[in-house]
Design a protein around this motif. Structure first.
Motif, PDB file in Angstrom:
ATOM      1  N   PRO A  82      82.050  20.407 -26.659  1.00 15.51           N
ATOM      2  CA  PRO A  82      82.248  21.803 -27.083  1.00 15.51           C
ATOM      3  C   PRO A  82      83.692  22.275 -26.957  1.00 15.51           C
ATOM      4  CG  PRO A  82      80.250  21.609 -25.775  1.00 15.51           C
ATOM      5  CD  PRO A  82      80.953  20.284 -25.688  1.00 15.51           C
ATOM      6  N   SER A  83      84.396  21.846 -25.894  1.00 13.67           N
ATOM      7  CA  SER A  83      85.785  22.300 -25.751  1.00 13.67           C
ATOM      8  C   SER A  83      86.665  21.691 -26.836  1.00 13.67           C
ATOM      9  CB  SER A  83      86.321  21.941 -24.362  1.00 13.67           C
ATOM     10  OG  SER A  83      86.392  20.534 -24.192  1.00 13.67           O
ATOM     11  N   PHE A  84      86.354  20.457 -27.256  1.00 14.27           N
ATOM     12  CA  PHE A  84      87.116  19.847 -28.345  1.00 14.27           C
ATOM     13  C   PHE A  84      86.882  20.603 -29.649  1.00 14.27           C
ATOM     14  CE2 PHE A  84      87.312  16.813 -31.918  1.00 14.27           C
ATOM     15  CZ  PHE A  84      88.655  16.460 -31.832  1.00 14.27           C
ATOM     16  N   ARG A  85      85.620  20.910 -29.955  1.00 12.29           N
ATOM     17  CA  ARG A  85      85.324  21.658 -31.177  1.00 12.29           C
ATOM     18  C   ARG A  85      85.929  23.066 -31.117  1.00 12.29           C
ATOM     19  NH1 ARG A  85      85.397  18.354 -34.589  1.00 12.29           N
ATOM     20  NH2 ARG A  85      85.466  20.257 -35.830  1.00 12.29           N
ATOM     21  N   GLN A  86      85.925  23.658 -29.937  1.00 13.22           N
ATOM     22  CA  GLN A  86      86.547  24.973 -29.795  1.00 13.22           C
ATOM     23  C   GLN A  86      88.034  24.903 -30.099  1.00 13.22           C
ATOM     24  OE1 GLN A  86      87.134  26.538 -25.803  1.00 13.22           O
ATOM     25  NE2 GLN A  86      86.416  28.555 -26.449  1.00 13.22           N
ATOM     26  N   GLY A  87      88.683  23.826 -29.648  1.00  9.93           N
ATOM     27  CA  GLY A  87      90.105  23.670 -29.917  1.00  9.93           C
ATOM     28  C   GLY A  87      90.395  23.495 -31.387  1.00  9.93           C
ATOM     29  N   VAL A  88      89.568  22.690 -32.075  1.00 10.87           N
ATOM     30  CA  VAL A  88      89.796  22.427 -33.500  1.00 10.87           C
ATOM     31  C   VAL A  88      89.350  23.606 -34.364  1.00 10.87           C
ATOM     32  CG1 VAL A  88      89.167  20.937 -35.440  1.00 10.87           C
ATOM     33  CG2 VAL A  88      89.641  19.930 -33.202  1.00 10.87           C
ATOM     34  N   ASP A  89      88.109  24.064 -34.156  1.00  9.38           N
ATOM     35  CA  ASP A  89      87.534  25.091 -35.027  1.00  9.38           C
ATOM     36  C   ASP A  89      87.937  26.508 -34.631  1.00  9.38           C
ATOM     37  OD1 ASP A  89      86.218  23.003 -36.293  1.00  9.38           O
ATOM     38  OD2 ASP A  89      84.440  23.196 -35.035  1.00  9.38           O
ATOM     39  N   GLY A  90      87.982  26.774 -33.311  1.00  4.03           N
ATOM     40  CA  GLY A  90      88.260  28.134 -32.865  1.00  4.03           C
ATOM     41  C   GLY A  90      89.726  28.451 -32.698  1.00  4.03           C
ATOM     42  N   LEU A  91      90.500  27.499 -32.191  1.00  2.00           N
ATOM     43  CA  LEU A  91      91.917  27.737 -31.915  1.00  2.00           C
ATOM     44  C   LEU A  91      92.836  27.174 -32.982  1.00  2.00           C
ATOM     45  CD1 LEU A  91      91.909  26.943 -28.068  1.00  2.00           C
ATOM     46  CD2 LEU A  91      91.632  29.159 -29.197  1.00  2.00           C
ATOM     47  N   GLY A  92      92.272  26.411 -33.912  1.00  2.00           N
ATOM     48  CA  GLY A  92      93.081  25.867 -34.996  1.00  2.00           C
ATOM     49  C   GLY A  92      94.032  24.778 -34.573  1.00  2.00           C
ATOM     50  N   LEU A  93      93.732  24.061 -33.485  1.00  2.00           N
ATOM     51  CA  LEU A  93      94.605  22.992 -33.017  1.00  2.00           C
ATOM     52  C   LEU A  93      94.420  21.738 -33.872  1.00  2.00           C
ATOM     53  CD1 LEU A  93      94.037  23.296 -29.151  1.00  2.00           C
ATOM     54  CD2 LEU A  93      95.900  24.296 -30.500  1.00  2.00           C
ATOM     55  N   THR A  94      95.430  20.905 -33.873  1.00  2.00           N
ATOM     56  CA  THR A  94      95.276  19.606 -34.507  1.00  2.00           C
ATOM     57  C   THR A  94      94.313  18.763 -33.670  1.00  2.00           C
ATOM     58  OG1 THR A  94      97.110  18.608 -33.284  1.00  2.00           O
ATOM     59  CG2 THR A  94      97.645  19.728 -35.366  1.00  2.00           C
ATOM     60  N   VAL A  95      93.800  17.698 -34.259  1.00  3.03           N
ATOM     61  CA  VAL A  95      92.863  16.838 -33.534  1.00  3.03           C
ATOM     62  C   VAL A  95      93.501  16.298 -32.272  1.00  3.03           C
ATOM     63  CG1 VAL A  95      91.643  14.633 -33.645  1.00  3.03           C
ATOM     64  CG2 VAL A  95      91.506  16.218 -35.562  1.00  3.03           C
ATOM     65  N   ASP A  96      94.748  15.873 -32.340  1.00  6.50           N
ATOM     66  CA  ASP A  96      95.426  15.309 -31.185  1.00  6.50           C
ATOM     67  C   ASP A  96      95.639  16.360 -30.101  1.00  6.50           C
ATOM     68  OD1 ASP A  96      96.595  12.828 -30.165  1.00  6.50           O
ATOM     69  OD2 ASP A  96      98.478  13.943 -30.136  1.00  6.50           O
ATOM     70  N   ALA A  97      96.065  17.571 -30.507  1.00 10.33           N
ATOM     71  CA  ALA A  97      96.288  18.645 -29.535  1.00 10.33           C
ATOM     72  C   ALA A  97      94.977  19.076 -28.884  1.00 10.33           C
ATOM     73  CB  ALA A  97      96.960  19.832 -30.218  1.00 10.33           C
ATOM     74  N   ALA A  98      93.905  19.141 -29.682  1.00  5.88           N
ATOM     75  CA  ALA A  98      92.600  19.510 -29.127  1.00  5.88           C
ATOM     76  C   ALA A  98      92.104  18.436 -28.159  1.00  5.88           C
ATOM     77  CB  ALA A  98      91.590  19.710 -30.255  1.00  5.88           C
ATOM     78  N   ALA A  99      92.400  17.158 -28.471  1.00  4.30           N
ATOM     79  CA  ALA A  99      91.999  16.079 -27.573  1.00  4.30           C
ATOM     80  C   ALA A  99      92.730  16.174 -26.239  1.00  4.30           C
ATOM     81  CB  ALA A  99      92.274  14.725 -28.235  1.00  4.30           C
ATOM     82  N   TYR A 100      94.028  16.483 -26.262  1.00  9.52           N
ATOM     83  CA  TYR A 100      94.774  16.644 -25.018  1.00  9.52           C
ATOM     84  C   TYR A 100      94.245  17.832 -24.214  1.00  9.52           C
ATOM     85  CZ  TYR A 100      98.448  13.131 -25.437  1.00  9.52           C
ATOM     86  OH  TYR A 100      99.146  11.948 -25.481  1.00  9.52           O
ATOM     87  N   ARG A 101      93.935  18.936 -24.910  1.00 12.80           N
ATOM     88  CA  ARG A 101      93.376  20.107 -24.213  1.00 12.80           C
ATOM     89  C   ARG A 101      92.041  19.761 -23.571  1.00 12.80           C
ATOM     90  NH1 ARG A 101      89.666  23.997 -25.822  1.00 12.80           N
ATOM     91  NH2 ARG A 101      89.875  26.045 -24.783  1.00 12.80           N
ATOM     92  N   THR A 102      91.181  19.055 -24.298  1.00 10.10           N
ATOM     93  CA  THR A 102      89.874  18.655 -23.773  1.00 10.10           C
ATOM     94  C   THR A 102      90.041  17.715 -22.588  1.00 10.10           C
ATOM     95  OG1 THR A 102      88.801  18.913 -25.920  1.00 10.10           O
ATOM     96  CG2 THR A 102      87.749  17.433 -24.347  1.00 10.10           C
ATOM     97  N   TRP A 103      90.965  16.774 -22.708  1.00  8.18           N
ATOM     98  CA  TRP A 103      91.234  15.839 -21.613  1.00  8.18           C
ATOM     99  C   TRP A 103      91.635  16.600 -20.349  1.00  8.18           C
ATOM    100  CZ3 TRP A 103      96.111  12.261 -21.239  1.00  8.18           C
ATOM    101  CH2 TRP A 103      95.918  11.327 -20.214  1.00  8.18           C
ATOM    102  N   SER A 104      92.512  17.581 -20.478  1.00  7.23           N
ATOM    103  CA  SER A 104      92.963  18.368 -19.329  1.00  7.23           C
ATOM    104  C   SER A 104      91.799  19.124 -18.694  1.00  7.23           C
ATOM    105  CB  SER A 104      94.060  19.344 -19.760  1.00  7.23           C
ATOM    106  OG  SER A 104      95.185  18.656 -20.275  1.00  7.23           O
ATOM    107  N   ILE A 105      90.916  19.690 -19.526  1.00  7.93           N
ATOM    108  CA  ILE A 105      89.745  20.394 -19.007  1.00  7.93           C
ATOM    109  C   ILE A 105      88.846  19.425 -18.235  1.00  7.93           C
ATOM    110  CG2 ILE A 105      87.591  21.547 -19.704  1.00  7.93           C
ATOM    111  CD1 ILE A 105      89.186  22.829 -21.992  1.00  7.93           C
ATOM    112  N   GLY A 106      88.641  18.239 -18.803  1.00 10.37           N
ATOM    113  CA  GLY A 106      87.814  17.239 -18.129  1.00 10.37           C
ATOM    114  C   GLY A 106      88.410  16.806 -16.798  1.00 10.37           C
TER     115      GLY A 106
END
Length: 541
Positions: A82-106
């Motif tokens: 869900p945090s990855f999809r939130q980054g891509v769909d909700g925040l408009g991040l690139t796939v790579d940026a959303a992956a880094y954000r998700t990784w940090s949350i994890g």
């Protein structure tokens, strides 16, 4: 070893379902996760050899440690995905940026889980006395039955011939205890037989069966080392709403660690409980600080491992294979060549075994409480499936959104969303409240539901917001999204008031009970007879 490999496979498979890049998962998330297994198993091997030296025995069995299977599902499906999809769909991040954000949350979730377990280690016996097993194990049974056993079936039955054969071998050998010819271990037999069937069907050109396309191997990946620079620390505000989902998994592994230690003692190997919990806490912390996203835990079943001939060094193989697969990089090769229908039946077994143990370790009168704990998990399962449908690209491209659907459906969907949000805590507290009521301890039951009311007011339970985010019930508008919007306030307040009314009702109800019927002491705090599942000092009328 196969259990741990399956957990790593599942982490990658489930994340891929959310669009998370597989190469990123293998190079960033897997190595640190595998490192936690390596460190924890090496520590348990050391303590086993030390115990053997102290006692002068040569039959000491090491406690096994590995990835916590409920956490694989819970962290992946309810935090990382869900945090990855939130980054891509909700925040408009690139796939790579959303992956880094998700990784940090994890990372934050696993680091905090390790800290919680480390703090709880000295008080492990107190936790067991305060919370009934129906509460602690009920939420675990819910995850095991609803998620661990059910979700892999789609992959297993997607390739029914090898999948059903593997499932039959695993359940017949591990559940029914029927030895496989040649006394080959059931998981290995399933992998060999079903794997050969799978590749035979590939060779015959059967529809749906294809030889794997080999991915390039990133030997000795280094991306996971980026976590040591501390860049993930800035993701604390993003990680905070997900901690109510992650931390109950940590608490559950503490309880599991206590049970595993008692099981080992019953088999003749007496380990210090706080030390066992401390080892799994440190292994989890090391995994998190090295980029891992799944916590470690001791594995139950010590008497069976001893009966099969496991001794002080038998977990060393798991430590070396899992650790080296993640750190050296050949996990990519294993992920490609091992057919998933041949290994995923192991998860069905794990889920059924955890469910069975949850019931067998709980007093019989509390069985209904465990059943009640499963209901919020069912809501989470429904949300997982419905969420994938509603977020499908075909619906998005056609402009169809939830707001355009039938009003009755929207109302029901909101109710299911709130039931599934924070379901680990909901399952634990519901089961605790019912178990206390069964024991005629209505004061504790009422207090539990007051806690439910408070948790609901801040989103620890029943959050209606995307990503199960926490919130404040009131606040000035300039505080932004942390303040609950008017759209959801009435429903959240109704939930909270409902719990509060139940709490008051139970406290009043207690005063109307006949003298001598109600109890102010939890029966689960009583000493247990090892031969039966119910306490010897029951206060039931």
């Amino acid at each position: 070893m196969l259990d741990n490999l399956t957990g790593l496979f599942l982490l990658v498979i489930l994340l891929a379902g959310f669009g998370f890049p597989t190469d990123f998962a293998i190079s960033a998330l897997v190595p640190g996760t595998a490192l936690g297994v390596l460190v924890g198993d090496l520590a348990f091997v050391y303590f086993a050899f030390r115990l053997a030296k102290q006692t002068g025995r040569n039959d000491v069995t090491a406690m096994p440690l590995g990835l916590d299977t409920p956490s694989v599902f819970g962290i992946t499906l309810f935090i990382l995905g869900p945090s990855f999809r939130q980054g891509v769909d909700g925040l408009g991040l690139t796939v790579d940026a959303a992956a880094y954000r998700t990784w940090s949350i994890g990372i934050w979730c696993i680091v905090m889980s390790g800290i919680v377990k480390l703090l709880m280690a000295p008080a492990t016996n107190w936790v067991r006395r305060v919370v009934p097993r129906a509460g602690l194990l009920g939420s675990l049974a819910a995850i095991a039955l609803v998620l661990i056993s059910f979700l892999p079936l789609s992959e297993i039955l997607g390739h029914p011939l090898p999948g059903l054969v593997a499932l039959a071998i695993v359940l017949t050998t591990l559940i029914a205890r029927v030895p496989f010819p040649g006394r080959v271990p059931g998981t290995l037999a399933a992998l060999i037989v079903a794997g050969c069937l799978y590749y035979l069907l590939c060779g015959l050109g059967i529809d749906g069966y294809h030889f794997p396309q080999m991915s390039p191997i990133d030997w000795f990946p280094t991306r996971w080392m980026q976590t040591w620079s501390g860049g993930w620390l800035s993701a604390w505000p993003d990680a905070l709403p997900y901690l109510p989902i992650a931390l109950p998994f940590a608490i559950a592994t503490v309880v599991g660690g206590i049970d595993c230690t008692e099981s080992a003692a019953a088999a003749g190997d007496v380990y210090d409980t706080p030390t066992v919990i401390g080892v799994e806490a440190i292994a989890t912390l090391i995994a998190g600080l090295s980029g891992g996203v799944i916590q470690t835990t001791p594995y139950i079943g010590h008497p069976a491992y001893k009966a099969m001939g496991g001794r002080a060094g038998y977990t060393l193989g798991t430590a070396l294979v899992i650790g080296s697969a993640g750190l050296v990089g050949y996990f990519t090769l294993l992920n490609d060549i091992i057919p998933k229908p041949a290994v995923l039946p192991i998860l069905v077994f794990i889920g059924l075994e955890i469910t069975a143990q949850s019931f067998s370790a709980t007093p019989k009168r509390h069985y209904a409480a465990i059943g009640l704990a499963c209901l919020p998990a069912l809501a989470a399962l429904v949300l997982n499936v419905a969420g994938r449908i509603l977020s499908d690209s075909a619906l998005r491209e056609s402009g169809i959104t939830l707001d355009q659907l039938d009003a009755v459906f929207q109302e029901q969907y909101l109710a299911i969303t709130m039931l599934g949000s924070g379901f680990i805590l909901t399952s634990l507290l519901w089961a605790w409240g019912l178990a206390a009521s069964i024991d005629r301890n209505l004061r504790v039951a009422g207090t539990v539901f007051f806690v439910c009311s408070l948790f609901t007011l801040v989103g620890l339970m029943h959050s209606p917001l995307d990503g199960n985010r926490l919130f404040l019930p009131f606040g000035p508008s300039h505080w932004g999204e942390i303040v609950l919007s008017d759209q959801y306030r009435s429903k959240v307040f109704e939930f909270a008031v409902g719990y509060a009314v139940v709490g008051v009702m139970l406290l009043i109800w207690r005063r109307w009970l006949p003298v001598g019927v109600h109890s102010d002491v939890s029966t689960d705090a009583c000493p247990h007879d090892s031969a039966v599942s119910t306490p010897r000092c029951t206060t039931e009328p």
